[in-house]
Scaffold this motif. Structure first.
Motif, PDB file in Angstrom:
ATOM      1  N   LEU A  73       0.827  -1.208   0.000  1.00 39.30           N
ATOM      2  CA  LEU A  73       0.000   0.000   0.000  1.00 39.30           C
ATOM      3  C   LEU A  73       0.864   1.263   0.000  1.00 39.30           C
ATOM      4  O   LEU A  73       0.596   2.217  -0.738  1.00 39.30           O
ATOM      5  CB  LEU A  73      -0.953  -0.003   1.200  1.00 39.30           C
ATOM      6  N   LYS A  74       1.902   1.250   0.824  1.00 40.09           N
ATOM      7  CA  LYS A  74       2.803   2.410   0.873  1.00 40.09           C
ATOM      8  C   LYS A  74       3.579   2.556  -0.429  1.00 40.09           C
ATOM      9  O   LYS A  74       3.849   3.675  -0.879  1.00 40.09           O
ATOM     10  CB  LYS A  74       3.749   2.304   2.066  1.00 40.09           C
ATOM     11  N   ALA A  75       3.926   1.435  -1.066  1.00 38.40           N
ATOM     12  CA  ALA A  75       4.631   1.493  -2.349  1.00 38.40           C
ATOM     13  C   ALA A  75       3.724   2.070  -3.436  1.00 38.40           C
ATOM     14  O   ALA A  75       4.171   2.859  -4.275  1.00 38.40           O
ATOM     15  CB  ALA A  75       5.133   0.102  -2.744  1.00 38.40           C
ATOM     16  N   TYR A  76       2.457   1.694  -3.417  1.00 34.68           N
ATOM     17  CA  TYR A  76       1.510   2.294  -4.365  1.00 34.68           C
ATOM     18  C   TYR A  76       1.384   3.790  -4.115  1.00 34.68           C
ATOM     19  O   TYR A  76       1.380   4.592  -5.038  1.00 34.68           O
ATOM     20  CB  TYR A  76       0.128   1.644  -4.246  1.00 34.68           C
ATOM     21  N   LYS A  77       1.292   4.153  -2.849  1.00 37.58           N
ATOM     22  CA  LYS A  77       1.120   5.566  -2.490  1.00 37.58           C
ATOM     23  C   LYS A  77       2.319   6.406  -2.924  1.00 37.58           C
ATOM     24  O   LYS A  77       2.160   7.519  -3.428  1.00 37.58           O
ATOM     25  CB  LYS A  77       0.892   5.698  -0.980  1.00 37.58           C
ATOM     26  N   SER A  78       3.517   5.872  -2.761  1.00 37.45           N
ATOM     27  CA  SER A  78       4.731   6.633  -3.100  1.00 37.45           C
ATOM     28  C   SER A  78       5.045   6.616  -4.597  1.00 37.45           C
ATOM     29  O   SER A  78       5.866   7.396  -5.064  1.00 37.45           O
ATOM     30  CB  SER A  78       5.928   6.066  -2.337  1.00 37.45           C
ATOM     31  N   GLY A  79       4.417   5.699  -5.329  1.00 44.04           N
ATOM     32  CA  GLY A  79       4.700   5.577  -6.752  1.00 44.04           C
ATOM     33  C   GLY A  79       5.770   4.544  -7.060  1.00 44.04           C
ATOM     34  O   GLY A  79       6.103   4.315  -8.218  1.00 44.04           O
ATOM     35  N   ALA A  80       6.327   3.904  -6.029  1.00 44.77           N
ATOM     36  CA  ALA A  80       7.344   2.880  -6.238  1.00 44.77           C
ATOM     37  C   ALA A  80       6.759   1.638  -6.904  1.00 44.77           C
ATOM     38  O   ALA A  80       7.465   0.904  -7.582  1.00 44.77           O
ATOM     39  CB  ALA A  80       7.993   2.497  -4.909  1.00 44.77           C
ATOM     40  N   LEU A  81       5.471   1.401  -6.723  1.00 42.05           N
ATOM     41  CA  LEU A  81       4.783   0.271  -7.332  1.00 42.05           C
ATOM     42  C   LEU A  81       3.709   0.823  -8.257  1.00 42.05           C
ATOM     43  O   LEU A  81       2.904   1.671  -7.850  1.00 42.05           O
ATOM     44  CB  LEU A  81       4.164  -0.611  -6.241  1.00 42.05           C
ATOM     45  N   GLU A  82       3.732   0.369  -9.494  1.00 40.24           N
ATOM     46  CA  GLU A  82       2.767   0.871 -10.480  1.00 40.24           C
ATOM     47  C   GLU A  82       1.507   0.024 -10.470  1.00 40.24           C
ATOM     48  O   GLU A  82       1.526  -1.139 -10.094  1.00 40.24           O
ATOM     49  CB  GLU A  82       3.399   0.850 -11.877  1.00 40.24           C
ATOM     50  N   GLY A  83       0.441   0.629 -10.902  1.00 43.32           N
ATOM     51  CA  GLY A  83      -0.834  -0.064 -11.006  1.00 43.32           C
ATOM     52  C   GLY A  83      -1.808   0.795 -11.785  1.00 43.32           C
ATOM     53  O   GLY A  83      -1.490   1.931 -12.161  1.00 43.32           O
TER      54      GLY A  83
END
Length: 109
Positions: A73-83
């Motif tokens: 969730l934090k990776a999505y929020k920071s942009g480190a994980l794309e979706g």
């Protein structure tokens, strides 16, 4: 103190005590409802059991621990994980809310 005042004082004290006790119970219930409500927002895409929607292309989340889910969730929020939609959704939550969601939905170790 006269005897005629003791009964009203005792009744008033009991009512005040009960009202504070029931208020505490309400506050605890409201907190649980808030936490469950945050977690319920995930059910639209991931299903109520975290297994996703058939042919929906949503990843399974029912196998993640709370820590794994929070990290994603934090990776999505920071942009480190794309979706597709998760980055936008995650940005709408505070870190505290993301922690609550992960704790509600993630597997306990």
């Amino acid at each position: 103190m006269q005897v005629k005042y003791i009964k009203p004082i005792l009744v008033t004290s009991a009512l005040i005590g009960l009202s504070q006790w029931s208020g505490l119970g309400f506050a605890q219930n409201a907190d649980q409802l808030y936490k469950r409500g945050l977690a319920a927002t995930c059910a639209n895409c991931h299903g109520t059991d975290g297994k996703g929607v058939v042919d929906g292309g949503m990843p399974l989340i029912n196998n993640l621990t709370s820590e794994q889910m929070l990290a994603k969730l934090k990776a999505y929020k920071s942009g480190a994980l794309e979706g597709t939609i998760m980055p936008q959704l995650a940005k709408g939550y505070s870190d505290e809310q993301l922690t609550t969601i992960a704790n509600q939905l993630g597997k306990k170790q």
